[in-house]
Design a protein around this motif. Sequence first.
Motif, short mmCIF file in Angstrom:
data_model
loop_
_atom_site.label_atom_id
_atom_site.label_comp_id
_atom_site.label_asym_id
_atom_site.label_seq_id
_atom_site.Cartn_x
_atom_site.Cartn_y
_atom_site.Cartn_z
N ALA A 246 -80.18 16.55 -5.42
CA ALA A 246 -80.53 17.83 -6.05
C ALA A 246 -81.20 18.77 -5.06
CB ALA A 246 -81.42 17.59 -7.26
N LEU B 85 -70.87 10.53 -4.41
CA LEU B 85 -71.42 11.88 -4.33
C LEU B 85 -72.23 12.08 -3.06
CD1 LEU B 85 -71.62 14.56 -5.86
CD2 LEU B 85 -73.67 13.67 -6.99
N PRO C 152 -74.60 20.03 -2.93
CA PRO C 152 -74.25 21.22 -3.71
C PRO C 152 -74.91 22.46 -3.13
CG PRO C 152 -75.83 19.84 -4.89
CD PRO C 152 -75.37 19.05 -3.72
N ASP D 9 -75.94 26.49 -7.05
CA ASP D 9 -75.31 25.65 -8.09
C ASP D 9 -76.41 25.04 -8.96
OD1 ASP D 9 -73.69 24.14 -9.64
OD2 ASP D 9 -72.82 22.94 -8.02
N THR E 56 -75.56 21.92 -11.50
CA THR E 56 -75.46 20.61 -10.85
C THR E 56 -76.82 20.06 -10.50
OG1 THR E 56 -73.27 21.13 -9.97
CG2 THR E 56 -74.49 19.36 -8.90
N ARG E 57 -77.70 20.94 -10.02
CA ARG E 57 -79.03 20.47 -9.66
C ARG E 57 -79.84 20.04 -10.89
NH1 ARG E 57 -80.03 21.50 -4.42
NH2 ARG E 57 -78.62 22.95 -3.37
N LEU F 252 -78.50 18.82 -13.58
CA LEU F 252 -77.90 17.55 -13.98
C LEU F 252 -78.44 16.40 -13.14
CD1 LEU F 252 -75.81 15.88 -15.55
CD2 LEU F 252 -74.13 16.53 -13.81
N LEU F 253 -78.54 16.61 -11.84
CA LEU F 253 -79.05 15.54 -10.96
C LEU F 253 -80.53 15.27 -11.25
CD1 LEU F 253 -77.30 16.56 -7.61
CD2 LEU F 253 -76.82 14.54 -9.01
#
Length: 276
Positions: free
Chosen positions: A168, A231, A237, A241, A244-245, A247-248
């Motif tokens: 992240a 990943l 990323p 983004d 995505t961050r 989510l991580l």
Amino acid sequence: MRVTVAAAGFYPALYAFDRPVVAIYALFAAVAFGVLSPLPGSGRERARAVLYALAPAAALTALGTALAVATAPAVAGMLVVGFVLTFASACGPRVAGAAPGLQLFYILACFPPYAPGTLPQRLAGLAAGALLLAAAEFRLLPEPTAPHYADHVAHALRDAAATARALARGHGDDPPAASPSRSRALHAAAQGLRFSRQPPGTSPTGAGRTHRALAQTGGAARRLLEQLAALAARPAPPPDDAPTRRLLDGIADCCAEAAEAVRGGRPARGRAGCWR
């Protein structure tokens, strides 16, 4: 060493009290539970398993003594005992470890001569040998305890949380070579959660809900580590983004809480506690 000390009950029973039947069963109890039965866990856990197995061993000894009157009932009893013990092994590694020794008590009691009058001596020898072995397991030269599967799962989840946070942040200040190295480490950690990589008797293979939950947690952690390994081998990323961050970061929080729950620190709060 522990089995040798526990089997020492053979000599006073034979030479001091002149009870050869008691001596044989005291010796056999130490060998059956200490050598022929791969009981898992620490010395305290093995001693507890021996004490729990004492009552079934006494029942099988009495059954074998009674059915030794003729070959047909002894063979029929062997079929039933073998099936029951094999089926009961699904209850967990401790039952599966004690099953060979328990089956041998029935076999020994079926050996000629047919002597039902010696049953009290057989049970006395069995109890003496099992109690001596339990005391030796608990007090004398305890073997190093193998890590529990829950410890491996918790460690893997902590690695997954740290990796998700690093991803992240865009790998932080790590050099470019750190991503492939992290990917290989995650893949190795995932493979280390396989049951085939665990010491005998430590895998959660029982039918109870605790074993099934731990096995499912280990499988989910292994799949997550493999996905994070893939990943980590890719570019981080981009800074813009944000989904995505987030989510991580959510994955990292969930893994950290799951690791504490697996280790028994505190109950996990569930999805609502991880995703903010």
